[in-house]
Design an enzyme around this catalytic site. Structure first.
Site, PDB file in Angstrom:
ATOM      1  N   ARG A   1      16.614  66.705  25.418  1.00  0.00           N
ATOM      2  CA  ARG A   1      16.143  66.412  26.774  1.00  0.00           C
ATOM      3  C   ARG A   1      17.056  67.040  27.819  1.00  0.00           C
ATOM      4  O   ARG A   1      16.578  67.683  28.785  1.00  0.00           O
ATOM      5  CB  ARG A   1      16.073  64.903  26.986  1.00  0.00           C
ATOM      6  CG  ARG A   1      15.589  64.519  28.385  1.00  0.00           C
ATOM      7  CD  ARG A   1      15.599  63.026  28.614  1.00  0.00           C
ATOM      8  NE  ARG A   1      16.941  62.458  28.671  1.00  0.00           N
ATOM      9  CZ  ARG A   1      17.237  61.315  29.291  1.00  0.00           C
ATOM     10  NH1 ARG A   1      16.280  60.621  29.886  1.00  0.00           N
ATOM     11  NH2 ARG A   1      18.472  60.851  29.288  1.00  0.00           N
TER      12      ARG A   1
ATOM     13  N   TYR B   1      16.713  56.830   7.127  1.00  0.00           N
ATOM     14  CA  TYR B   1      17.023  58.250   7.201  1.00  0.00           C
ATOM     15  C   TYR B   1      15.746  59.083   7.212  1.00  0.00           C
ATOM     16  O   TYR B   1      15.576  59.974   8.054  1.00  0.00           O
ATOM     17  CB  TYR B   1      17.914  58.664   6.029  1.00  0.00           C
ATOM     18  CG  TYR B   1      18.365  60.107   6.109  1.00  0.00           C
ATOM     19  CD1 TYR B   1      19.488  60.461   6.856  1.00  0.00           C
ATOM     20  CD2 TYR B   1      17.663  61.128   5.470  1.00  0.00           C
ATOM     21  CE1 TYR B   1      19.894  61.780   6.959  1.00  0.00           C
ATOM     22  CE2 TYR B   1      18.066  62.451   5.565  1.00  0.00           C
ATOM     23  CZ  TYR B   1      19.176  62.773   6.305  1.00  0.00           C
ATOM     24  OH  TYR B   1      19.569  64.080   6.415  1.00  0.00           O
TER      25      TYR B   1
ATOM     26  N   LYS C   1      14.404  61.451  10.445  1.00  0.00           N
ATOM     27  CA  LYS C   1      14.191  62.894  10.367  1.00  0.00           C
ATOM     28  C   LYS C   1      12.715  63.261  10.565  1.00  0.00           C
ATOM     29  O   LYS C   1      12.408  64.321  11.113  1.00  0.00           O
ATOM     30  CB  LYS C   1      14.712  63.427   9.033  1.00  0.00           C
ATOM     31  CG  LYS C   1      16.239  63.340   8.910  1.00  0.00           C
ATOM     32  CD  LYS C   1      16.958  64.107  10.011  1.00  0.00           C
ATOM     33  CE  LYS C   1      18.463  64.192   9.785  1.00  0.00           C
ATOM     34  NZ  LYS C   1      19.146  65.000  10.818  1.00  0.00           N
TER      35      LYS C   1
ATOM     36  N   THR D   1      28.368  70.244   2.434  1.00  0.00           N
ATOM     37  CA  THR D   1      29.197  69.970   3.612  1.00  0.00           C
ATOM     38  C   THR D   1      30.086  68.773   3.299  1.00  0.00           C
ATOM     39  O   THR D   1      29.972  68.140   2.253  1.00  0.00           O
ATOM     40  CB  THR D   1      28.330  69.634   4.838  1.00  0.00           C
ATOM     41  OG1 THR D   1      27.655  68.384   4.609  1.00  0.00           O
ATOM     42  CG2 THR D   1      27.301  70.724   5.113  1.00  0.00           C
TER      43      THR D   1
END
Length: 269
Positions: A130, A174, A178, A209
């Site tokens: 935004r 989760y 998403k 990661t």
């Protein structure tokens, strides 16, 4: 005449600390010629690591960094205003912050756990997008990459997940967070096409990661997903960064509202 770089404008990357997807996106943007990059992350020490990697990759890149909480609307607004004050505009917004949460079914999950996942993964992404849109709407478009390509006022790439497309046991918050990012991306793509702003998202699979390999418990939890994918390996954050850069670039000038899956084949198996 071809431009000197595909990325002549200003990039903002949220969730850019450490060795995650956001950090690799920021470094990749620098490597591909973006000379003005703003980054933010919750942890200042991890953010500084990314700053040093960017400077080592491409000396001379101007980096603005500030640590803060992207679930905090006041921080996000303040950070984006500082970026515009320093660089004059925002051309590429890449929103990468995300957390996993615990393996729990809905009846086992408390409200705090639910809110933690959705506040970062969905609310934080929406707040960042935004604020980027608010800046982009006030600026003139960058020239097209060639006379045959239209000018672009801005490009936003949100990081969703393969689990925004398919479900997984014990991950209701989760998966929903998403899916929300994908839905938001598509709706915004419709709304801002008339403003010459492109909005897409990338849906990574299991990527190597710190979030996915930080503990043995998490690595074991994700192992079945790695085995399901036909390529049977974790993806590399560099591979996700490549997809992000394509979607930001004028090479994707007719790509709008797309959820690009980078998952080693997980969702087709």
């Amino acid at each position: 005449m071809a431009p000197a770089t595909l990325f002549p404008g200003v990039a903002v990357v949220t969730g850019a600390g450490g060795v995650g997807i956001g950090a690799h996106v920021a470094v990749a943007l620098a490597a591909e010629g973006c000379s003005r990059i703003a980054i933010t992350d919750l942890r200042g020490d991890l953010l500084e690591q990314t700053v040093q990697k960017i400077k080592a990759t491409k000396p001379g890149v101007e980096v603005f960094s500030e640590s803060g909480d992207i679930t905090n609307a006041d921080f996000v607004s303040s950070f984006m205003k500082k970026v515009v004050e320093r660089f004059g505009r925002i051309d590429y917004g890449v929103n990468c912050a995300g957390i996993l949460g615990k393996d729990e079914r809905s009846d086992e999950m408390d409200l705090a756990s639910f809110d933690a996942v959705n506040n970062v993964n969905y609310r934080g992404c929406w707040l960042s997008s935004r604020a980027e849109l608010q800046a982009m709407l006030k600026q003139e478009p960058l020239p097209g990459a060639s006379p045959s390509r239209p000018a672009q006022r801005g490009a936003i790439v949100n990081i969703a997940s393969q689990l925004g497309i398919v479900g997984r046991p014990q991950a209701p918050a989760y998966c929903a967070s998403k899916s929300a990012v994908i839905g938001m991306t598509r709706a915004d793509a419709i709304d801002y096409s008339k403003d010459d702003i492109r909005i897409n998202c990338v849906c990574p699979g299991v990527i190597k990661t710190a979030m996915t390999t930080g503990t043995e418990e998490v690595t074991e939890r994700l192992a079945p997903a790695v085995r399901i994918a036909p390529m049977q390996r974790m993806g590399l954050p560099e591979e996700v960064a490549d997809a992000v850069l394509f979607l930001c670039s004028p090479k994707a000038s007719f790509v709008q509202g797309h959820a690009m899956v980078v998952d080693g084949g997980y969702t087709i198996n």
